[in-house]
Design a protein around this motif. Sequence first.
Motif, PDB file in Angstrom:
ATOM      1  N   PRO A  63       0.821  -1.218   0.000  1.00 27.09           N
ATOM      2  CA  PRO A  63       0.000   0.000   0.000  1.00 27.09           C
ATOM      3  C   PRO A  63       0.860   1.275   0.000  1.00 27.09           C
ATOM      4  N   ASP A  64       0.289   2.352  -0.442  1.00 25.71           N
ATOM      5  CA  ASP A  64       0.991   3.645  -0.466  1.00 25.71           C
ATOM      6  C   ASP A  64       1.497   4.004   0.927  1.00 25.71           C
ATOM      7  N   GLY A  65       2.772   4.361   1.001  1.00 23.99           N
ATOM      8  CA  GLY A  65       3.369   4.763   2.271  1.00 23.99           C
ATOM      9  C   GLY A  65       3.881   3.625   3.119  1.00 23.99           C
ATOM     10  N   PHE A  66       3.531   2.377   2.771  1.00 27.98           N
ATOM     11  CA  PHE A  66       3.903   1.224   3.607  1.00 27.98           C
ATOM     12  C   PHE A  66       5.423   1.048   3.654  1.00 27.98           C
ATOM     13  N   ILE A  67       6.072   1.124   2.500  1.00 28.55           N
ATOM     14  CA  ILE A  67       7.519   0.884   2.444  1.00 28.55           C
ATOM     15  C   ILE A  67       8.258   1.902   3.311  1.00 28.55           C
ATOM     16  N   GLU A  68       7.918   3.170   3.141  1.00 29.08           N
ATOM     17  CA  GLU A  68       8.614   4.223   3.880  1.00 29.08           C
ATOM     18  C   GLU A  68       8.276   4.183   5.372  1.00 29.08           C
ATOM     19  N   ASP A  69       6.980   4.139   5.689  1.00 29.76           N
ATOM     20  CA  ASP A  69       6.565   4.287   7.082  1.00 29.76           C
ATOM     21  C   ASP A  69       6.715   3.013   7.910  1.00 29.76           C
ATOM     22  N   MET A  70       6.437   1.858   7.320  1.00 28.52           N
ATOM     23  CA  MET A  70       6.423   0.611   8.089  1.00 28.52           C
ATOM     24  C   MET A  70       7.733  -0.174   8.018  1.00 28.52           C
ATOM     25  N   ILE A  71       8.530   0.062   6.974  1.00 28.41           N
ATOM     26  CA  ILE A  71       9.750  -0.732   6.813  1.00 28.41           C
ATOM     27  C   ILE A  71      11.002   0.129   6.925  1.00 28.41           C
ATOM     28  N   LEU A  72      11.144   1.129   6.067  1.00 28.20           N
ATOM     29  CA  LEU A  72      12.386   1.905   6.040  1.00 28.20           C
ATOM     30  C   LEU A  72      12.564   2.774   7.279  1.00 28.20           C
ATOM     31  N   LYS A  73      11.482   3.293   7.832  1.00 32.61           N
ATOM     32  CA  LYS A  73      11.601   4.153   9.011  1.00 32.61           C
ATOM     33  C   LYS A  73      11.733   3.357  10.309  1.00 32.61           C
ATOM     34  N   ALA A  74      11.484   2.068  10.250  1.00 30.14           N
ATOM     35  CA  ALA A  74      11.594   1.238  11.458  1.00 30.14           C
ATOM     36  C   ALA A  74      12.240  -0.099  11.104  1.00 30.14           C
ATOM     37  N   PRO A  75      13.493  -0.078  10.620  1.00 29.89           N
ATOM     38  CA  PRO A  75      14.160  -1.323  10.230  1.00 29.89           C
ATOM     39  C   PRO A  75      14.477  -2.192  11.447  1.00 29.89           C
ATOM     40  N   SER A  76      14.671  -3.459  11.203  1.00 28.39           N
ATOM     41  CA  SER A  76      15.040  -4.394  12.263  1.00 28.39           C
ATOM     42  C   SER A  76      16.190  -5.258  11.771  1.00 28.39           C
ATOM     43  N   ASP A  77      17.074  -5.652  12.673  1.00 27.35           N
ATOM     44  CA  ASP A  77      18.160  -6.543  12.269  1.00 27.35           C
ATOM     45  C   ASP A  77      17.701  -7.991  12.246  1.00 27.35           C
ATOM     46  N   ASP A  78      16.440  -8.238  12.593  1.00 28.42           N
ATOM     47  CA  ASP A  78      15.852  -9.580  12.493  1.00 28.42           C
ATOM     48  C   ASP A  78      14.673  -9.508  11.534  1.00 28.42           C
ATOM     49  N   ILE A  79      14.770 -10.184  10.398  1.00 27.71           N
ATOM     50  CA  ILE A  79      13.752 -10.071   9.354  1.00 27.71           C
ATOM     51  C   ILE A  79      12.431 -10.692   9.782  1.00 27.71           C
ATOM     52  N   MET A  80      12.478 -11.752  10.570  1.00 25.77           N
ATOM     53  CA  MET A  80      11.223 -12.364  11.037  1.00 25.77           C
ATOM     54  C   MET A  80      10.464 -11.406  11.960  1.00 25.77           C
ATOM     55  N   ASN A  81      11.201 -10.694  12.800  1.00 26.95           N
ATOM     56  CA  ASN A  81      10.571  -9.692  13.651  1.00 26.95           C
ATOM     57  C   ASN A  81       9.897  -8.615  12.805  1.00 26.95           C
ATOM     58  N   LYS A  82      10.593  -8.147  11.776  1.00 26.14           N
ATOM     59  CA  LYS A  82      10.050  -7.112  10.901  1.00 26.14           C
ATOM     60  C   LYS A  82       8.862  -7.639  10.106  1.00 26.14           C
ATOM     61  N   LEU A  83       8.923  -8.928   9.737  1.00 28.11           N
ATOM     62  CA  LEU A  83       7.835  -9.540   8.976  1.00 28.11           C
ATOM     63  C   LEU A  83       6.558  -9.591   9.818  1.00 28.11           C
ATOM     64  N   ALA A  84       6.697  -9.997  11.081  1.00 33.79           N
ATOM     65  CA  ALA A  84       5.529 -10.062  11.965  1.00 33.79           C
ATOM     66  C   ALA A  84       4.928  -8.672  12.168  1.00 33.79           C
ATOM     67  N   ARG A  85       5.777  -7.667  12.357  1.00 34.24           N
ATOM     68  CA  ARG A  85       5.289  -6.301  12.550  1.00 34.24           C
ATOM     69  C   ARG A  85       4.628  -5.766  11.275  1.00 34.24           C
ATOM     70  N   SER A  86       5.165  -6.127  10.132  1.00 33.63           N
ATOM     71  CA  SER A  86       4.591  -5.672   8.867  1.00 33.63           C
ATOM     72  C   SER A  86       3.207  -6.274   8.646  1.00 33.63           C
ATOM     73  N   VAL A  87       3.067  -7.562   8.973  1.00 31.61           N
ATOM     74  CA  VAL A  87       1.758  -8.212   8.828  1.00 31.61           C
ATOM     75  C   VAL A  87       0.739  -7.559   9.761  1.00 31.61           C
ATOM     76  N   LEU A  88       1.135  -7.292  10.988  1.00 32.45           N
ATOM     77  CA  LEU A  88       0.228  -6.613  11.915  1.00 32.45           C
ATOM     78  C   LEU A  88      -0.172  -5.240  11.392  1.00 32.45           C
TER      79      LEU A  88
END
Length: 458
Positions: free
Chosen positions: A132-157
């Motif tokens: 969705p619009d803004g998802f990459i910047e706001d949900m991923i790039l602005k809140a990166p994680s060094d654990d991809i599974m952690n970031k994946l769970a947060r992205s799904v939520l």
Amino acid sequence: MKKQVKKDVEGQNPLLSNYSGLAQEHNKIPRDLYEKYSVKRGLRNPDGTGVVVGLTEVGEVHGYIMEEGDKIPHPGRLRYRGYDLYDLVEGFQKEDRFGFEETCFLLLLGKLPTKSELDDFNYYLGQHRELPDGFIEDMILKAPSDDIMNKLARSVLACYTFDDDPDNLDISNIVKQSMTLIAQLPVMAAYAYQAKNHYYDRQSLHIHAPEPGFSTAENILRLLRPNKKFTKLEAEILDLSLVIHAEHGGGNNSAFTMHVVSSSGTDTYSSVSSAIGSLKGPLHGGANIKVRQMMEDAMNTIQNWDNAEEVEKYIRSLLNKEAFDKSGLVYGMGHAIYTISDPRAVLLKKKARSLAIEKGREKEFHLYHLIETLTPKIFQDFKKTDRVMCANVDLYSGFVYNMLSIPWEMFTPIFAIARISGWCAHRIEEIVSGGKIIRPAYKAVAKKHLYSDIFERT
């Protein structure tokens, strides 16, 4: 300003150290109580079989036959909706096409698609891969994680926020949510890795758009690689890996988590993120990383990879807790259900051989083969047991991902990308056929105490 807490000479917080001791002391349940009350720890019976807690039509895992109370080893079989995995793989490979999307259709909807149904399904996935619009910047790039599974769970939520009707439990809505997550999870994982690679590892940031006409496997390789290029064989073997990881019965930890959480009536995004959290655990989804690390240690330790005696010596050192992580385990060998063979390992090994030839890594492949063939007999001798052991899928999956230049941080996320189709199928099954919140019993064994005033306590 944060209050500074005094630390002892070792730099530890004495308050937390004390809390840790109390937590340990008051949560230790004697092992004999589990036997006294016939508790099936891990929901496993004394003979190693699983406690039956539900019924499923989604997947079936077969590895032994019970005969008069004895577990008789049997060649492993894995069925998706009643279809043998071997037959499914042979079918799409014979027709020279990718199979993961067809597998998703089968698991989600219960039947093999016709050509037009599969075309429509692929078109839907292709049109919904973009986030969705803004998802990459706001949900991923602005809140990166060094654990991809952690970031994946947060992205799904986070997807809950972008859904106009997230709590609707109508099956049509759950199917729509499931298909969209199947389409988008590879993109979320790839972007999460790129963000981690940039912000934590100080590497260049590569954000490629997914290609609507590509398969899931092709898109994963496209999104991960700076030049977006890959070979047909590379895409084929990654597609096979996705197919064989897509489902493994309702009793595996993450699928059971999906059933438990879904039975509460919660939304799809909460349920899927819970399953991701389960898969993140090293006892479930992270085993292929351990295999790869063990094999790197083996390659550094064994001078002649073709020498069976040297390889045997290394295996014995693993069992003796002298090599690698000194756990006494040979990672990638043995399984809770499979005995004679793991069909996933059989299928992946065949393709891994072809890829090893293409990559010039035949000697390394042969070392994996020696580990697979030598370990069962060495294990029986070492443990003084007649237990039948086979290689599991993790022995070869990490090797395959490494040959595909997939970073180790993406090994478990790729497992999640594959398994989400099975998870969503189990969610639909629970909503349609479950009907009751899953609530097993726990026997309370704490001693009873009388309440005391605060100044009288010790």
